[in-house]
Write a protein that holds these residues in place. Structure first.
Motif, PDB file in Angstrom:
ATOM      1  N   VAL A 150       0.832  -1.211   0.000  1.00  0.00           N
ATOM      2  CA  VAL A 150       0.000   0.000   0.000  1.00  0.00           C
ATOM      3  C   VAL A 150       0.860   1.253   0.000  1.00  0.00           C
ATOM      4  O   VAL A 150       0.516   2.259  -0.644  1.00  0.00           O
ATOM      5  CB  VAL A 150      -0.951  -0.005   1.215  1.00  0.00           C
ATOM      6  N   SER A 151       1.990   1.233   0.692  1.00  0.00           N
ATOM      7  CA  SER A 151       2.885   2.393   0.727  1.00  0.00           C
ATOM      8  C   SER A 151       3.361   2.772  -0.666  1.00  0.00           C
ATOM      9  O   SER A 151       3.687   3.936  -0.929  1.00  0.00           O
ATOM     10  CB  SER A 151       4.098   2.101   1.624  1.00  0.00           C
ATOM     11  N   GLY A 152       3.373   1.813  -1.568  1.00  0.00           N
ATOM     12  CA  GLY A 152       3.816   2.079  -2.924  1.00  0.00           C
ATOM     13  C   GLY A 152       2.893   2.990  -3.714  1.00  0.00           C
ATOM     14  O   GLY A 152       3.283   3.508  -4.772  1.00  0.00           O
ATOM     15  N   PHE A 153       1.678   3.219  -3.220  1.00  0.00           N
ATOM     16  CA  PHE A 153       0.736   4.092  -3.925  1.00  0.00           C
ATOM     17  C   PHE A 153       0.996   5.574  -3.639  1.00  0.00           C
ATOM     18  O   PHE A 153       0.397   6.439  -4.269  1.00  0.00           O
ATOM     19  CB  PHE A 153      -0.705   3.739  -3.536  1.00  0.00           C
ATOM     20  N   LEU A 154       1.859   5.879  -2.691  1.00  0.00           N
ATOM     21  CA  LEU A 154       2.179   7.270  -2.377  1.00  0.00           C
ATOM     22  C   LEU A 154       3.108   7.867  -3.419  1.00  0.00           C
ATOM     23  O   LEU A 154       3.896   7.157  -4.060  1.00  0.00           O
ATOM     24  CB  LEU A 154       2.844   7.369  -1.002  1.00  0.00           C
TER      25      LEU A 154
END
Length: 381
Positions: free
Chosen positions: A363-367
């Motif tokens: 999910v952090s990769g969507f930042l």
């Protein structure tokens, strides 16, 4: 006392008082005969009642410019209710009712203090480090006191700590912020921001990991044959890792996305190792790694929320991050951890928790990868 010193004292006192409650709460409940499900229910209520209260606290703080007044009210209310736990312990429904009130008053303390600190132009990391140090020192003291006088002592320590904190708040010199119009519309706009939404989702998932590393640690250490004193030392090791990262934060030039992923990765490694049932002494080293991961994630999350939000709704942004993110996730984590404790045991529980940490990394990769690359923290003002 200079401006920054007041905030350092605030964080030190708050985390010192909160430490024993976090670490030995479930040890006390286990001693009086509560089941894993009941312990999980208390943890769930601590989170969910706070979630329901947090948006209102944040909106009121920004609408009326009342950060300091809200902190005083919440500190006094939480302290009084914290002292009532031993009297309510014999009846579980009464414990649950006290928990709801306690959570509602305690909920805004950290996010509103974070907003007040950042709006004053101070470094979150260099001040928050004092909270980590206090948490560790107090955990050792709480472990020793718990072994000698019983784990009930942590509730009395919390009440006394909140009383001292209220006196300190009266002396903190903060400028009263002007009221903000259309707070609700500004908050809705913030929630529609892609980066803020991704941050809240990552914080929610990360929050599901927190109970396993804190509220259930004393139960886990006991299952390995360790003592409450070892639990206190383990928590101290975690806070040492936190403090090191917080103090070094001004040197970071990585993106928020990478820092969030690194924090989650530290949790995955730690909990996977816990699932293998290591020697009790090894838990201390693992907690050090967990502290590094926790601080890395919190640094990125708190500062990113501050960066993405307009200055006029700083408290709202922090309460949304805490309430809809960390607190909501922790509530789910409390229930899930309690259920897993009864179904598969405390050691096997950690294998499931580690798997969730991998999702946080995804999910952090969507930042936006460019956020935070110019340095995470402002210079102290």
């Amino acid at each position: 006392m200079e401006h920054r010193s007041y905030f350092k004292s605030f964080y030190f006192l708050y985390f010192a008082a909160w430490s024993g409650f976090v670490v030995f709460r479930n040890a006390y409940f286990e001693d009086i005969g509560l089941t894993g499900v009941e312990m999980g229910t208390v943890g769930f209520l601590l989170r969910t009642a706070g979630i329901l209260a947090l948006p209102a606290w944040g909106l009121l703080s920004d609408r009326f410019g009342a950060q300091k007044r809200i902190l005083i009210v919440s500190v006094c209310g939480a302290g009084a209710l914290g002292l009532s736990y031993p009297q309510a312990a014999a009846v579980f429904p009464l414990v649950a009712a006290v928990t709801v009130g306690f959570a509602a008053f305690r909920a805004p303390i950290r996010p509103v203090a974070n907003a007040m600190l950042l709006s004053a132009g101070l470094s979150y990391g260099s001040v928050r480090a004092y909270g980590s140090v206090a948490f560790g020192i107090a955990a050792i003291g709480a472990g020793i006191a718990s072994a000698r006088f019983g784990s009930v002592v942590v509730f009395y320590a919390f009440g006394v700590g909140m009383a001292v904190l209220a006196l300190l708040l009266l002396r903190i010199p903060v400028d009263r912020r002007p009221p903000t119009e259309s707070v609700g519309l500004r908050a809705a706009s913030l929630l529609r921001d892609r980066n803020f939404a991704a941050l809240v989702v990552a914080a929610f998932l990360m929050g599901t990991l927190f109970p396993a590393g804190s509220a259930y640690l004393s139960v886990y250490v006991r299952s390995l044959g360790g003592s409450d004193a070892l639990t206190g030392i383990s928590v101290a090791a975690k806070t040492l890792g936190e403090a090191a990262v917080f103090l070094a934060a001004a040197r970071f030039t990585t993106s928020y996305r990478r820092l969030l992923a690194a924090g989650a990765a530290c949790h995955v490694v730690t909990f996977a190792a816990y699932a293998s049932a290591p020697a009790p002494a090894f838990v201390v080293a693992l907690q050090l790694l967990l502290g590094v991961g926790y601080a890395a994630f919190m640094l990125a999350a708190v500062n990113l929320a501050h960066e993405l939000a307009p200055a006029s709704i700083g408290s709202t942004a922090q309460t949304f991050l805490t309430g809809f993110g960390f607190a909501a996730g922790s509530g789910v984590g409390e229930l899930a951890s309690g259920r897993l404790l009864d179904l598969v045991g405390v050691q096997s529980m950690y294998a499931y928790v580690a798997a969730v940490g991998l999702v946080v990394i995804l999910v952090s990769g969507f930042l936006d990868g460019s956020l935070g690359t110019d340095g995470l923290l402002p210079a102290d003002g």
